[in-house]
Design an enzyme around this catalytic site. Structure first.
Site, PDB file in Angstrom:
ATOM      1  N   CYS A 134       0.816  -1.317   0.010  1.00  0.00           N
ATOM      2  CA  CYS A 134       0.128   0.104   0.040  1.00  0.00           C
ATOM      3  C   CYS A 134       0.627   1.337  -0.044  1.00  0.00           C
ATOM      4  CB  CYS A 134      -0.841  -0.056   1.147  1.00  0.00           C
ATOM      5  SG  CYS A 134      -2.093   1.466   1.285  1.00  0.00           S
ATOM      6  N   CYS A 137      -0.571   4.110   2.159  1.00  0.00           N
ATOM      7  CA  CYS A 137      -0.136   4.241   3.538  1.00  0.00           C
ATOM      8  C   CYS A 137       1.356   4.116   4.043  1.00  0.00           C
ATOM      9  CB  CYS A 137      -0.528   2.687   3.934  1.00  0.00           C
ATOM     10  SG  CYS A 137      -1.975   1.814   3.229  1.00  0.00           S
ATOM     11  N   ASP A 138       2.096   3.680   2.970  1.00  0.00           N
ATOM     12  CA  ASP A 138       3.621   3.753   3.664  1.00  0.00           C
ATOM     13  C   ASP A 138       4.596   4.376   2.858  1.00  0.00           C
ATOM     14  OD1 ASP A 138       2.902   1.875   5.622  1.00  0.00           O
ATOM     15  OD2 ASP A 138       3.048   0.108   4.054  1.00  0.00           O
TER      16      ASP A 138
END
Ligand code: NDP
Length: 307
Positions: A134, A137-138
């Site tokens: 992701c 997200c990261d």
């Protein structure tokens, strides 16, 4: 046989949020958390884009807290996986872990989606230490660093362009000599100067040490094996919505995502609702999953009142 008023299947942001709302509405929800309590978020480390946490929040802590919040209002949260369903009439009949039969007046399916991985041992070794599925997200953790994205679909192109904004360099590892992505997304990638596309390449191994990912060993179709130096390795080779067990009764699209009606969380079976990533091929964020869990619980409340 146990007869549950509001059954919630899945223990991710959608399921727990549905449980918070349903328990506060006095619907006595029962949650079966499935194989991965906490959901996909537990495969990451810090969540920095969930509102309300200016310093970020540990992903596992966030999920533990959502679960505890649901439990505080009386949600009955259980370990167990739904292994078969009969949605042909109400009350609905479901089997838990292949041996326990239960009935439910209303059901919220919040079973999520599972990111596909390549299946390499080194991928598991460095999961959460440079390997991620992701970018939204990261990605932030790789500012000004070099990363690679695997895949040639719309998700891969979208993630590569997102990362290109943050990172020094983005490699795209594409297994064929063409993209699967839409032309518009391909153009975006081709017009981004710090993306380098490595055509006809497969990943043989992710390289790293105690600090995490340091590179990847690739093999090209012509047999050439070479290494790239990277700090992050992003999988974008698709997701699999966890809808298989419901498919006999519940309509899904060609990719397996549950089809809900317009802005509602209603499925084609009256009394069965769907929330979170199992019905969302587009956004796939914890916050959007949580929001749809809220919507589903509010709709269940209305449904139970009128039936
Ligand atoms: P896709 O299935 O469309 O693409 C997967 C990509 O990963 C393909 O390039 C595929 O290669 C590659 N791949 C699959 N398995 C492997 C493997 N083992 N090793 C290396 N590469 C692999 O998935 P997406 O998640 O990209 O998209 C899913 C759906 O969501 C699509 O319909 C897409 O259009 C849609 N979507 C739309 C967006 C938008 O409109 N903004 C954004 C994101 C997704 P190959 O082509 O060789 O099979």
């Amino acid at each position: 046989m146990e007869n549950i008023r509001c059954l919630i299947i899945g223990g991710g942001p959608a399921g727990y949020t549905a449980a918070i709302y349903a328990s506060r509405a006095g619907l006595n929800p029962v949650v079966y958390e499935g194989m991965e309590p906490g959901g996909q978020l537990t495969t990451t480390t810090i969540v920095e884009n969930f509102p309300g946490f200016p310093e970020g929040v540990d992903a596992n802590q966030l999920m533990t807290d959502m679960r505890a919040q649901a439990a505080r209002f009386g949600a009955d949260i259980r370990r167990g996986t739904v292994t078969s369903v009969d949605f042909s009439s109400r009350p609905f009949k479901l089997t838990i872990d292949s041996d326990t039969l239960i009935e439910a007046q209303a059901v919220i399916i919040a079973t999520g989606a599972t990111a596909k991985y390549l299946g390499l041992p080194s991928e598991q070794e460095f999961r959460g230490m440079g390997v991620s599925a992701c970018a939204t997200c990261d990605g932030f953790f790789y500012r000004k660093k070099d990363v690679a994205v695997v895949g040639g679909g719309d998700t891969a192109c979208e993630e590569a362009t997102y990362l290109a904004n943050l990172c020094n360099k983005v490699y795209m590892i594409v297994r064929r000599d063409v993209f699967r992505a839409s032309q518009a997304m391909q153009d975006k990638v081709r017009n981004t100067p710090n993306i380098e596309i490595l055509w006809n390449c497969n990943t043989q191994e992710i390289l790293g040490d105690a600090s995490g990912v340091t590179g990847a060993r690739l093999v090209r179709k012509d047999g050439k094996v070479f290494d790239i130096r990277i700090d992050g390795f992003f999988l974008a080779i698709g997701h699999h919505p966890n809808s298989d067990v419901f498919k006999e009764f519940i309509d899904t699209d060609e990719l397996g995502y549950i089809v809900t009606s317009g802005k509602s969380s209603r499925t084609n079976v009256e009394g069965v609702f769907a929330a979170g990533d199992v019905q969302d091929p587009s956004f796939r964020q914890a916050i959007t999953a949580a929001a749809s869990g809220c919507k589903a619980a509010l709709e269940v409340e209305k449904f139970l009142l009128s039936h």
